[in-house]
Design a protein around this motif. Structure first.
Motif, PDB file in Angstrom:
ATOM      1  N   SER A  87       0.835  -1.211   0.000  1.00  0.00           N
ATOM      2  CA  SER A  87       0.000   0.000   0.000  1.00  0.00           C
ATOM      3  C   SER A  87       0.861   1.248   0.000  1.00  0.00           C
ATOM      4  O   SER A  87       0.586   2.210  -0.729  1.00  0.00           O
ATOM      5  CB  SER A  87      -0.912   0.021   1.232  1.00  0.00           C
ATOM      6  N   MET A  88       1.889   1.248   0.822  1.00  0.00           N
ATOM      7  CA  MET A  88       2.785   2.403   0.897  1.00  0.00           C
ATOM      8  C   MET A  88       3.489   2.620  -0.442  1.00  0.00           C
ATOM      9  O   MET A  88       3.558   3.747  -0.940  1.00  0.00           O
ATOM     10  CB  MET A  88       3.817   2.204   2.007  1.00  0.00           C
ATOM     11  N   ILE A 154      -1.928   4.830   7.200  1.00  0.00           N
ATOM     12  CA  ILE A 154      -1.326   4.852   5.857  1.00  0.00           C
ATOM     13  C   ILE A 154      -1.315   6.281   5.332  1.00  0.00           C
ATOM     14  O   ILE A 154      -0.292   6.785   4.873  1.00  0.00           O
ATOM     15  CB  ILE A 154      -2.070   3.912   4.890  1.00  0.00           C
ATOM     16  N   SER A 155      -2.454   6.946   5.401  1.00  0.00           N
ATOM     17  CA  SER A 155      -2.577   8.309   4.892  1.00  0.00           C
ATOM     18  C   SER A 155      -1.592   9.256   5.582  1.00  0.00           C
ATOM     19  O   SER A 155      -0.899  10.042   4.926  1.00  0.00           O
ATOM     20  CB  SER A 155      -4.013   8.790   5.085  1.00  0.00           C
ATOM     21  N   SER A 156      -1.508   9.167   6.897  1.00  0.00           N
ATOM     22  CA  SER A 156      -0.593  10.038   7.648  1.00  0.00           C
ATOM     23  C   SER A 156       0.859   9.753   7.295  1.00  0.00           C
ATOM     24  O   SER A 156       1.663  10.677   7.142  1.00  0.00           O
ATOM     25  CB  SER A 156      -0.802   9.838   9.151  1.00  0.00           C
ATOM     26  N   THR A 157       1.195   8.490   7.170  1.00  0.00           N
ATOM     27  CA  THR A 157       2.577   8.119   6.854  1.00  0.00           C
ATOM     28  C   THR A 157       2.958   8.598   5.465  1.00  0.00           C
ATOM     29  O   THR A 157       4.043   9.159   5.264  1.00  0.00           O
ATOM     30  CB  THR A 157       2.768   6.591   6.976  1.00  0.00           C
ATOM     31  N   VAL A 158       2.071   8.405   4.506  1.00  0.00           N
ATOM     32  CA  VAL A 158       2.353   8.855   3.144  1.00  0.00           C
ATOM     33  C   VAL A 158       2.502  10.370   3.103  1.00  0.00           C
ATOM     34  O   VAL A 158       3.390  10.900   2.431  1.00  0.00           O
ATOM     35  CB  VAL A 158       1.267   8.363   2.158  1.00  0.00           C
ATOM     36  N   SER A 170      13.009   6.898   4.170  1.00  0.00           N
ATOM     37  CA  SER A 170      11.594   6.534   4.051  1.00  0.00           C
ATOM     38  C   SER A 170      11.325   5.123   4.570  1.00  0.00           C
ATOM     39  O   SER A 170      10.284   4.875   5.176  1.00  0.00           O
ATOM     40  CB  SER A 170      11.101   6.688   2.619  1.00  0.00           C
ATOM     41  N   GLY A 171      12.244   4.197   4.359  1.00  0.00           N
ATOM     42  CA  GLY A 171      12.049   2.832   4.854  1.00  0.00           C
ATOM     43  C   GLY A 171      11.921   2.784   6.365  1.00  0.00           C
ATOM     44  O   GLY A 171      11.098   2.053   6.911  1.00  0.00           O
ATOM     45  N   ALA A 177       6.112   3.358  11.394  1.00  0.00           N
ATOM     46  CA  ALA A 177       4.665   3.575  11.282  1.00  0.00           C
ATOM     47  C   ALA A 177       3.927   2.237  11.309  1.00  0.00           C
ATOM     48  O   ALA A 177       2.859   2.126  11.919  1.00  0.00           O
ATOM     49  CB  ALA A 177       4.330   4.350  10.000  1.00  0.00           C
ATOM     50  N   PHE A 178       4.508   1.208  10.680  1.00  0.00           N
ATOM     51  CA  PHE A 178       3.871  -0.105  10.743  1.00  0.00           C
ATOM     52  C   PHE A 178       3.845  -0.622  12.180  1.00  0.00           C
ATOM     53  O   PHE A 178       2.848  -1.198  12.608  1.00  0.00           O
ATOM     54  CB  PHE A 178       4.533  -1.146   9.834  1.00  0.00           C
ATOM     55  N   MET A 179       4.914  -0.415  12.918  1.00  0.00           N
ATOM     56  CA  MET A 179       4.935  -0.870  14.316  1.00  0.00           C
ATOM     57  C   MET A 179       3.819  -0.175  15.106  1.00  0.00           C
ATOM     58  O   MET A 179       3.151  -0.811  15.928  1.00  0.00           O
ATOM     59  CB  MET A 179       6.303  -0.607  14.951  1.00  0.00           C
ATOM     60  N   MET A 180       3.595   1.111  14.827  1.00  0.00           N
ATOM     61  CA  MET A 180       2.507   1.834  15.488  1.00  0.00           C
ATOM     62  C   MET A 180       1.151   1.266  15.074  1.00  0.00           C
ATOM     63  O   MET A 180       0.253   1.091  15.904  1.00  0.00           O
ATOM     64  CB  MET A 180       2.593   3.326  15.167  1.00  0.00           C
ATOM     65  N   LEU A 181       1.018   0.962  13.781  1.00  0.00           N
ATOM     66  CA  LEU A 181      -0.215   0.367  13.282  1.00  0.00           C
ATOM     67  C   LEU A 181      -0.449  -0.986  13.957  1.00  0.00           C
ATOM     68  O   LEU A 181      -1.535  -1.243  14.481  1.00  0.00           O
ATOM     69  CB  LEU A 181      -0.147   0.183  11.758  1.00  0.00           C
TER      70      LEU A 181
END
Length: 187
Positions: A87-88, A154-158, A170-171, A177-181
């Motif tokens: 998605s990212m 996803i939206s916030s990270t992008v 970026s990685g 961000a995935f860990m937060m998700l």
């Protein structure tokens, strides 16, 4: 996809996200696409039909990307991580489609039937979330809430990646961000 139709969609993605719905006349979309205004209406009955087709096209493109390399034999976390990365990467490669989707996903211009058709494209991913809930890997919350949380992160990270985060690759941002998700949806 027809070349003219594809050019119309591409022009409309750009114009709707930069100018908005009301400030984007069909004549401008046709001109930007290099087609006659009548040609636009040969492919789309109305401007509203066009925006609904854009919504479905963006969802289809996203879903196609999300599915890549998702292995149902993997554990729930691994499957969600693959979907996250896909998605990212899709959002970063398709900023106009991502911005369109973000701007118009809750728009009154998108018909309920179109929303439902778009939601049906997400059934494989909804199934993963349901399985995660059933197997007590994910929190027992409504799928709509879980999808909303995932979409928001996803939206916030992008958005952060689009703006650029000084000193952060970026990685690294995507992984944190995935860990937060994951922390927000796992039990």
């Amino acid at each position: 996809m027809n070349g003219k139709r594809e050019r119309i969609l591409h022009s409309a993605f750009h114009l709707f996200t930069t100018r908005g719905f009301h400030d984007t006349p069909t004549s401008l979309i046709a001109r930007e696409a290099g087609v006659a205004n009548g040609t636009l209406f040969n492919h789309f009955a109305t401007k509203e039909d066009l925006i609904n087709q854009l919504y479905l096209a963006s969802k289809e493109s996203l879903v196609t990307a999300m599915k890549e390399k998702v292995d149902p034999k993997d554990d729930i976390r691994s499957q969600i991580l693959t979907i996250w990365r896909n998605s990212m990467n899709w959002a970063l490669k398709n900023p106009e489609q991502f911005n369109f989707f973000r701007q118009y996903s809750n728009s009154p211009f998108i018909l309920n039937e179109t929303r439902e058709e778009g939601r049906q494209q997400f059934v494989p991913f909804i199934s993963i979330l349901e399985k995660g809930i059933e197997t007590h890997v994910l929190k027992p919350v409504s799928i709509d809430l879980m999808l909303s949380i995932i979409s928001g992160i996803i939206s916030s990270t992008v958005e952060v990646l689009f703006r650029g985060a000084p000193g952060k690759p970026s990685g690294e941002i995507m992984e944190k961000a995935f860990m937060m998700l994951w922390d927000s949806i796992k039990i």
